[in-house]
Write a protein that holds these residues in place. Structure first.
Motif, PDB file in Angstrom:
ATOM      1  N   ASN A   4     -18.111 -29.169-125.574  1.00 48.98           N
ATOM      2  CA  ASN A   4     -16.734 -28.722-125.662  1.00 48.98           C
ATOM      3  C   ASN A   4     -16.425 -28.208-127.044  1.00 48.98           C
ATOM      4  OD1 ASN A   4     -16.355 -29.414-123.073  1.00 48.98           O
ATOM      5  ND2 ASN A   4     -15.184 -31.262-123.487  1.00 48.98           N
ATOM      6  N   ASN A   6     -13.137 -27.569-128.347  1.00 48.48           N
ATOM      7  CA  ASN A   6     -11.777 -27.741-127.856  1.00 48.48           C
ATOM      8  C   ASN A   6     -10.740 -27.592-128.950  1.00 48.48           C
ATOM      9  OD1 ASN A   6     -10.478 -27.961-125.498  1.00 48.48           O
ATOM     10  ND2 ASN A   6     -11.171 -30.036-125.030  1.00 48.48           N
ATOM     11  N   GLY A 311      -7.693 -21.648-120.938  1.00 48.18           N
ATOM     12  CA  GLY A 311      -6.556 -22.500-121.249  1.00 48.18           C
ATOM     13  C   GLY A 311      -7.086 -23.594-122.156  1.00 48.18           C
ATOM     14  N   ARG A 312      -6.230 -24.392-122.697  1.00 49.02           N
ATOM     15  CA  ARG A 312      -6.735 -25.471-123.537  1.00 49.02           C
ATOM     16  C   ARG A 312      -6.414 -26.803-122.904  1.00 49.02           C
ATOM     17  NH1 ARG A 312      -4.528 -23.129-127.400  1.00 49.02           N
ATOM     18  NH2 ARG A 312      -5.765 -21.278-127.685  1.00 49.02           N
ATOM     19  N   ALA A 313      -6.656 -26.874-121.590  1.00 51.24           N
ATOM     20  CA  ALA A 313      -6.226 -28.035-120.836  1.00 51.24           C
ATOM     21  C   ALA A 313      -7.055 -29.277-121.137  1.00 51.24           C
ATOM     22  CB  ALA A 313      -6.298 -27.737-119.347  1.00 51.24           C
ATOM     23  N   GLY A 314      -8.252 -29.082-121.648  1.00 52.87           N
ATOM     24  CA  GLY A 314      -9.116 -30.227-121.905  1.00 52.87           C
ATOM     25  C   GLY A 314      -9.821 -30.657-120.639  1.00 52.87           C
ATOM     26  N   GLY A 315     -10.524 -31.762-120.714  1.00 53.02           N
ATOM     27  CA  GLY A 315     -11.247 -32.221-119.540  1.00 53.02           C
ATOM     28  C   GLY A 315     -12.601 -31.547-119.477  1.00 53.02           C
TER      29      GLY A 315
END
Lengths: 326, 178
Positions: A4, A6, A311-315
């Protein structure tokens, strides 16, 4: 595979982990191909806006970021301080807030004050890319240098790298030292005593070698990086004359006989020919100066993609198997 | 579907492709990363067995052409696209493991056209999850097997190139995601 990256911003190399650096370089390698195609454009960042906010002179870096954004189909807007409201007295933060109000996805900033990008990162939703802040860091330059080294040497780990010149004022040197030591290269620096900072103790503990004579740094080196004499940042006399600098610290062909047999020579540009680097070396077969420039576009495409792409939603997304629509 | 049945399906697809295209002379196979790539390689071997000449195989990584980049969360890893030679005027067969919404194929077509103007593009898939899932007007010309599925299910194609064993399985989608 699902490393990641992130982060919202790219402010410096120092805070990046080796895994993050490698992930950026791997991504950049894929983007290098795009610039070799007939249609040098992919639709990835369509509808995104990248603002290049440059408070210092720049041809290479600004053009490189602009081309990178355009090859990703983003809209790129260039603002240089000389033609902006800064000349009317607007502060950096006010400029940033106004730009932010126009909803850009990324702001690339170069500023003569260290920490300016960090300040922007705190108040902006847009991703901030540091394109050089004072004498602090220039992360995309270190990344493109690393990509160039990797391309020619196969890797970074175990290499001997000599960085020569004005270390004190060089954000390129700082970012490179952080990156190269993080990936396991051994780095030595050399330059006039007045231009090598005294506060390198933390880095010396990590294995950085500080030499007085450039010959000692170049001895056995796989990579020789020459830095530009930054006249614009030198507030007092650090050395007697340009001529004297050229004699003692300029890189000449004979120096390369000390380096390893297939050593490569790099320079971040713009070059002062005949001062820190002789023309025979700059135009010689070991010089990768123009490869660095080509790789700059790939690295900046990778950074813009990683910051403004998804997107920067994470996960955790297992992206290689995840299909569109699933 | 187990390894042997995958192999038989590929053999049938290979002969259908050769029949439809009157040989293999102008053929150019393009596998879509990831699992389309080994399928394309195997298909090329089978066509070589049938016709004596092996069509070139290219690789498409459609990441940069996805239409859902802003919704997938973390950025997908970008891998390389490799199309050896010129695709101009060639007879392209796109190969992928599963046809579902059709969006991957849309991305692949857009990317392909950025590389040149093929004379014809056809689509071969190992598994078609059924027309009712299609979100774009895209159908396959060659289908290994039609497997009707629910939206709540995922088709897992396992190939020894990436997985321990070979086969096709229907599994339940782990959690509710879009």
């Amino acid at each position: 595979m699902s490393t990641n990256f992130n982060r919202k911003d790219l402010l410096g190399i120092r805070e990046l982990s080796p895994a993050e650096i490698t992930h950026i370089l791997d991504t950049a390698e894929s983007f290098r191909d795009v610039s070799r195609r007939e249609i040098k454009k992919v639709p990835t960042l369509r509808g995104r806006t990248v603002i290049n906010l440059f408070f210092e002179a720049s041809t290479r870096t600004r053009t490189s970021f602009e081309i990178a954004a355009k090859r990703l189909s983003a809209d790129a807007i260039n603002i240089s301080a000389s033609s902006s409201s800064v000349t009317k007295g607007e502060t950096l933060l006010d400029t940033a807030r106004n730009l932010e109000a126009m909803a850009p996805d990324c702001i690339v900033i170069r500023h003569n004050c260290a920490g300016a990008p960090h300040q922007l990162a705190r108040i902006c939703r847009a991703g901030i890319v540091n394109a050089g802040d004072g004498s602090h860091e220039h992360p995309t330059q270190a990344l493109l240098d690393a990509l160039t080294i990797r391309e020619h040497k196969g890797g970074i780990e175990g290499l001997k790298v000599a960085i020569i010149g004005d270390i004190l004022h060089s954000r390129v040197a700082r970012s490179n030292i952080h990156l190269l030591t993080a990936l396991g290269a051994s780095v030595s620096v050399a330059g006039p005593g007045t231009l090598v900072p005294k506060d390198f103790t933390e880095l010396v503990e990590k294995g950085l070698r500080v030499e007085r004579r450039i010959e000692d740094a170049i001895e056995g080196a796989d990579v020789v990086m020459i830095l530009r004499i930054q006249r614009e940042r030198q507030t007092s006399a650090f050395f007697p004359s340009m001529r004297e600098y050229a004699v003692h610290y300029g890189l000449h062909l004979e120096h390369l006989t000390l380096a390893s047999q297939d050593a490569i020579v790099m320079h971040p540009g713009p070059m002062n020919r005949g001062i820190e680097i002789s023309s025979e070396v700059a135009d010689g077969s070991r010089s990768l100066i123009l490869d660095q420039v080509s790789n700059g576009v790939a690295v900046r495409m990778a950074i813009l993609y990683l910051l403004a792409g998804g997107g920067r939603a994470g996960g955790d997304v297992d992206d290689t198997t995840k299909r569109i629509g699933e | 579907m187990d390894g042997a049945r995958i192999n038989r399906a590929l053999a049938r697809l290979a002969s259908e492709i050769v029949e439809e295209n009157h040989g293999a002379t102008d053929l150019y196979l393009v596998g879509i990363r990831r699992r389309g790539v080994p399928l394309a390689e195997r298909m090329a071997d089978k066509i070589a067995d049938l016709e004596g000449n092996r069509p070139p195989v290219g690789i498409l990584d459609i990441t940069l052409y996805r239409d859902d980049l802003s919704t997938v969360g973390v950025n997908p890893v970008v891998n390389r696209t490799e199309l050896p030679g010129d695709i101009e005027g060639r007879n392209i067969v796109l190969i992928d493991d599963v046809l579902y919404t059709g969006r991957t194929i849309r991305a692949a077509l857009d990317q392909l056209i950025d590389f040149g103007r093929p004379r014809r593009v056809q689509l071969a898939v190992l598994i078609d999850r059924g027309k009712e899932h299609r979100e774009l007007p895209i159908q396959a010309d060659y289908i290994g097997k039609v497997v009707p599925t629910k939206k709540s299910e995922i088709i897992k194609v396992m190939l020894t190139d990436f997985d321990e064993e070979e086969g096709v399985a229907i599994v339940e989608r782990p959690t509710a995601e879009s």
